[in-house]
Design an enzyme around this catalytic site. Structure first.
Site, PDB file in Angstrom:
ATOM      1  N   THR A 204       0.608  -0.914  -0.487  1.00 25.68           N
ATOM      2  CA  THR A 204       0.083   0.052   0.150  1.00 25.68           C
ATOM      3  C   THR A 204       1.317   1.282   0.381  1.00 25.68           C
ATOM      4  OG1 THR A 204      -0.597   0.248   2.344  1.00 25.68           O
ATOM      5  CG2 THR A 204      -1.583  -0.999   1.101  1.00 25.68           C
ATOM      6  N   GLU A 349      -6.249  -3.391  -1.943  1.00 25.73           N
ATOM      7  CA  GLU A 349      -6.505  -4.206  -0.660  1.00 25.73           C
ATOM      8  C   GLU A 349      -7.671  -4.536  -1.609  1.00 25.73           C
ATOM      9  OE1 GLU A 349      -4.322  -1.688   2.179  1.00 25.73           O
ATOM     10  OE2 GLU A 349      -5.638  -1.370   0.768  1.00 25.73           O
ATOM     11  N   LYS A 448     -10.432  16.864  14.692  1.00 27.21           N
ATOM     12  CA  LYS A 448     -11.690  16.912  16.067  1.00 27.21           C
ATOM     13  C   LYS A 448     -10.773  18.299  16.988  1.00 27.21           C
ATOM     14  CE  LYS A 448     -13.049  14.428  19.650  1.00 27.21           C
ATOM     15  NZ  LYS A 448     -12.507  13.078  20.252  1.00 27.21           N
ATOM     16  N   TRP A 453     -16.214  16.659  14.812  1.00 31.47           N
ATOM     17  CA  TRP A 453     -15.281  16.403  14.061  1.00 31.47           C
ATOM     18  C   TRP A 453     -15.909  16.971  12.957  1.00 31.47           C
ATOM     19  CZ3 TRP A 453     -11.925  12.915  14.690  1.00 31.47           C
ATOM     20  CH2 TRP A 453     -12.228  12.102  15.934  1.00 31.47           C
TER      21      TRP A 453
END
Length: 545
Positions: A204, A349, A448, A453
């Site tokens: 990755t 993936e 945050k 959020w």
């Protein structure tokens, strides 16, 4: 009468005392060499075209390419490569790289693709994990390869493609591949192994964490290819000429080196140059009908055409992925190139395709990544992994499963999925009423602020829609009062807007406390090795108070 009928059925099932013998279908392992065998037999003269320095191109038909790839398999066997061994490639998109791919995978070895945009230290860590003892390297990447091998004593051989070998102080045995083709002592059978055997290894990108190895199997990539060829997915035809700019060294170039020969289409490879001028020249030379790359590549092409006034009439479709596409850039690409843009979503993936907008969809939208095709399934959950009662029109965490989805990372014992086989993508998303996937952000990118959020992707989508903005990114910057506050970074196409002008469209579209406290203008947005905006780099440089 009913009792008599039941008695008749029972007798038929038992064969009136004779054993029942079911028919059967052929055992036909789904191994990747079959794509090249098919292309060589049924489309022998369809071309693989590779751009070279100075504007020249190389051309070869699939039949000749298959013969060369099989000869390379025999050569690798002479070097000690056997089934299950990892062979690393550090190379650009070229004919020689495609031949090496099929040579490695066809003989049952594992093709470990290395990203030349990573550092020698990072690459050495990956090669050390894979235990590859032989590297196939593009000539201009030999200095990097030598640095890698110096850090991994187990590598014994470098074979150089697309140029001459550098024999000055080599860290191991170095030779040019081309003169050795055909000199091997015997033949190597292709596909003589189970379809579940590993075929490829790709790490990755590591843009949100440490790189992890993903092992592809012949079966998973074969099924992925069949899915991509569907009419509502990539829809590649034998009459197409497909430009593969997306790198072969990451996520199997989205499976295109398998899908294009499988369809008998022309495979067009840019080599090491993907700037706007080089791509425009290659598209015109090869009469490209479909192009595949991350959005920043098409931005470079559009800017070149706008500067020169050139046109590319053969081009019909552009497939983009890897990073969100700004609506203004999508409109700019479609208008300037006269093409249809297909948006997509995927991950290493997932082999890597997850969803793709269908071609020529009149309702296409830059924010919409299309529907999943058969073979992959999606699920939206809460933060704890519990499926949302309503899967449509509700934002949540995206999970996926399917025949080409990871089960376990390379070298790890524990599963990468939950007990039911679902893989957590790390993306935030919603699925609209029509079943289209809309990625709304990355869970790890959330900011945050004051205990609440903020989703950077929503801010980026609004600012990125401005025609004066080429690229936009939002990161959290540490703040003594709120913990974090959003910071907007932009690469401008036209610098005529003030900071206030950039932020004004956000009012009424996001909460007022989401609006970034500051704007930083960059000459060039930093990009990760896969072409995505490198938020790790942005956080390192601009994330401190």
């Amino acid at each position: 009468m009913e009792l008599e009928y039941r008695h008749h059925l029972a007798g038929a099932e038992q064969g009136d005392g004779l054993p029942m013998i079911d028919g059967s279908m052929q055992d036909y392992p789904l191994t990747l060499d079959k794509f090249l065998h098919h292309a060589a037999k049924w489309h022998p003269n369809a071309e693989v075209i590779t751009a070279r320095d100075g504007g020249a191109v190389d051309r070869i038909g699939y039949a000749a390419l298959k013969d060369r790839a099989q000869a390379i398999s025999a050569l690798l066997a002479d070097f000690g490569v056997a089934r299950g061994h990892r062979v690393a490639t550090l190379a650009w998109n070229s004919q020689a790289h495609v031949e090496s791919w099929y040579a490695i995978m066809g003989m049952g070895a594992v093709c470990h693709t290395l990203n030349p945009r990573l550092t020698a230290t990072q690459l050495a860590e990956m090669v050390g994990q894979s235990q590859a003892r032989l590297l196939i390297v593009s000539a201009d990447l030999q200095p990097l390869a030598h640095e890698v091998v110096a850090r991994v004593p187990g590598v014994a051989q470098i074979l150089v493609i697309d140029g001459a070998p550098d024999l000055r102080d080599p860290p191991c045995t170095v030779a040019a591949l081309e003169p050795l083709i055909g000199s091997a002592s015997g033949d190597v059978a292709w596909g003589d192994f189970p379809e579940t055997a590993p075929s490829g290894l790709c790490f990755t990108s590591g843009t949100t964490g440490a790189p992890k190895g993903v092992t592809y199997t012949h079966r998973s990539s074969f099924l992925h290819t069949l899915r991509c060829l569907q009419a509502d997915v990539m829809a590649i035809r034998s009459t197409d000429s497909v430009l593969v700019v997306v790198p072969m060294f990451h996520a199997n170039a989205w499976g295109l080196p398998f899908a294009i020969p499988a369809a008998g289409a022309r495979l067009v490879l840019p080599g090491r140059h993907n700037d706007g001028a080089s791509l425009a020249r290659l598209i015109a030379e090869a009469q490209v009908t479909v192009g595949v790359a991350v959005p920043t590549v098409w931005l470079g092409l559009v800017e070149h055409l706008e500067a020169t006034g050139e046109t590319l009439p053969s081009l019909e479709r552009i497939i983009v992925g890897g990073t969100p596409l700004a609506p203004a850039l999508m409109e700019r690409i479609e208008t300037r190139l006269g093409v249809t843009v297909q948006t997509s979503w995927g991950m290493t993936e997932l082999s890597p395709s997850g969803t793709l907008a269908p071609p020529h969809d009149p309702a296409r939208d830059a924010a919409v990544s299309g529907r999943p095709a058969i073979g992959v399934d999606l699920r939206i959950t809460d933060a704890d992994g519990n499926p949302l009662p309503q899967q449509r029109e509700h934002e949540g965490h995206l999970w996926v499963r399917g025949a080409a989805v990871i089960d376990r990372y390379f070298g790890q014992d524990e599963s990468a999925t939950d007990a039911d086989g679902w893989f957590a993508t790390g993306d935030l998303a919603r699925i609209d009423a029509a079943g289209n996937l809309i990625i709304t952000g990355r869970a790890k990118d959330l900011i945050k602020s004051g205990g609440e959020w903020i989703n950077p992707a929503e801010i980026e989508a609004v600012v990125g829609a401005l025609p004066q903005v080429s690229l936009a990114a939002v990161i959290g910057r540490s703040d003594p009062k709120w913990g974090e506050r959003p910071l907007l970074l932009v690469e401008m196409q036209d610098d005529g807007l003030s900071d206030a002008d950039l932020l004004a469209p956000l009012r009424g579209k996001v909460a007022s406390w989401w609006i970034p406290d500051a704007v930083i203008r960059l000459d060039a947005m930093p990009l990760a090795p896969t072409g995505k905006i490198d938020k790790n780099s942005l956080r390192t440089q601009y994330g401190s108070a």
